[in-house]
Design a protein around this motif. Structure first.
Motif, PDB file in Angstrom:
ATOM      1  N   ARG A  42      30.316  13.863  50.372  1.00  0.00           N
ATOM      2  CA  ARG A  42      29.761  12.512  50.469  1.00  0.00           C
ATOM      3  C   ARG A  42      29.444  11.945  49.089  1.00  0.00           C
ATOM      4  O   ARG A  42      29.782  10.805  48.780  1.00  0.00           O
ATOM      5  N   ASP A  43      28.824  12.756  48.263  1.00  0.00           N
ATOM      6  CA  ASP A  43      28.417  12.286  46.938  1.00  0.00           C
ATOM      7  C   ASP A  43      29.606  11.925  46.065  1.00  0.00           C
ATOM      8  O   ASP A  43      29.587  10.902  45.371  1.00  0.00           O
ATOM      9  N   VAL A  44      30.654  12.746  46.103  1.00  0.00           N
ATOM     10  CA  VAL A  44      31.861  12.462  45.314  1.00  0.00           C
ATOM     11  C   VAL A  44      32.523  11.184  45.815  1.00  0.00           C
ATOM     12  O   VAL A  44      32.892  10.308  45.023  1.00  0.00           O
ATOM     13  N   LEU A  45      32.672  11.073  47.118  1.00  0.00           N
ATOM     14  CA  LEU A  45      33.305   9.886  47.692  1.00  0.00           C
ATOM     15  C   LEU A  45      32.478   8.638  47.393  1.00  0.00           C
ATOM     16  O   LEU A  45      33.017   7.610  46.973  1.00  0.00           O
ATOM     17  N   GLN A  46      31.180   8.735  47.533  1.00  0.00           N
ATOM     18  CA  GLN A  46      30.309   7.596  47.267  1.00  0.00           C
ATOM     19  C   GLN A  46      30.391   7.170  45.797  1.00  0.00           C
ATOM     20  O   GLN A  46      30.450   5.975  45.489  1.00  0.00           O
ATOM     21  N   ARG A  47      30.409   8.116  44.895  1.00  0.00           N
ATOM     22  CA  ARG A  47      30.495   7.800  43.463  1.00  0.00           C
ATOM     23  C   ARG A  47      31.786   7.038  43.157  1.00  0.00           C
ATOM     24  O   ARG A  47      31.767   6.012  42.480  1.00  0.00           O
ATOM     25  N   ASP A  48      32.893   7.539  43.681  1.00  0.00           N
ATOM     26  CA  ASP A  48      34.176   6.873  43.424  1.00  0.00           C
ATOM     27  C   ASP A  48      34.234   5.494  44.069  1.00  0.00           C
ATOM     28  O   ASP A  48      34.727   4.533  43.462  1.00  0.00           O
ATOM     29  N   LEU A  49      33.725   5.375  45.296  1.00  0.00           N
ATOM     30  CA  LEU A  49      33.745   4.078  45.971  1.00  0.00           C
ATOM     31  C   LEU A  49      32.883   3.065  45.241  1.00  0.00           C
ATOM     32  O   LEU A  49      33.280   1.914  45.051  1.00  0.00           O
ATOM     33  N   ARG A  50      31.711   3.478  44.808  1.00  0.00           N
ATOM     34  CA  ARG A  50      30.836   2.566  44.067  1.00  0.00           C
ATOM     35  C   ARG A  50      31.448   2.150  42.733  1.00  0.00           C
ATOM     36  O   ARG A  50      31.163   1.072  42.221  1.00  0.00           O
ATOM     37  N   GLY A  51      32.292   3.024  42.183  1.00  0.00           N
ATOM     38  CA  GLY A  51      32.973   2.714  40.934  1.00  0.00           C
ATOM     39  C   GLY A  51      34.259   1.932  41.131  1.00  0.00           C
ATOM     40  O   GLY A  51      35.012   1.714  40.172  1.00  0.00           O
ATOM     41  N   GLY A  52      34.548   1.528  42.386  1.00  0.00           N
ATOM     42  CA  GLY A  52      35.747   0.749  42.663  1.00  0.00           C
ATOM     43  C   GLY A  52      37.020   1.580  42.686  1.00  0.00           C
ATOM     44  O   GLY A  52      38.112   1.031  42.581  1.00  0.00           O
ATOM     45  N   ARG A  53      36.892   2.884  42.850  1.00  0.00           N
ATOM     46  CA  ARG A  53      38.043   3.788  42.829  1.00  0.00           C
ATOM     47  C   ARG A  53      38.291   4.352  44.234  1.00  0.00           C
ATOM     48  O   ARG A  53      38.115   5.543  44.481  1.00  0.00           O
TER      49      ARG A  53
END
Length: 90
Positions: A42-53
């Protein structure tokens, strides 16, 4: 999802327009990895999504899930694909 032989199915659900996602593991894989693993995905996915990736987030999440599934449920000669691998864009 709960109809797989080893109860090791994982659902990665993204509602892009709603800015929501879920990572859901069935009982068999959850018993092997516990809450901490799902939190890390969840944390990895959330970080990338918040970064527009978006693409990176999906690739990173699926890669990590696949790595852990392979460790706990390695390929066997009698394996079969119990669920479709298709991507839905309803």
């Amino acid at each position: 999802m709960h109809r797989t032989r080893h109860r090791n199915a994982v659902l990665l659900f993204l509602a892009v327009a709603d800015r929501k996602f879920a990572v859901v593991g069935d009982d068999g894989i959850h018993a092997q990895v516990g809450h901490g693993f799902w939190d890390s995905v969840r944390d990895v996915l959330q970080r990338d999504l918040r970064g527009g990736r978006l693409r990176d987030g999906i690739v990173d999440a699926v890669s990590e899930i696949g790595r852990v599934l392979g460790r706990h449920f390695p390929d066997r000669p009698d394996d079969r694909n119990d669920l479709s691998d298709s991507v839905s864009s309803a």
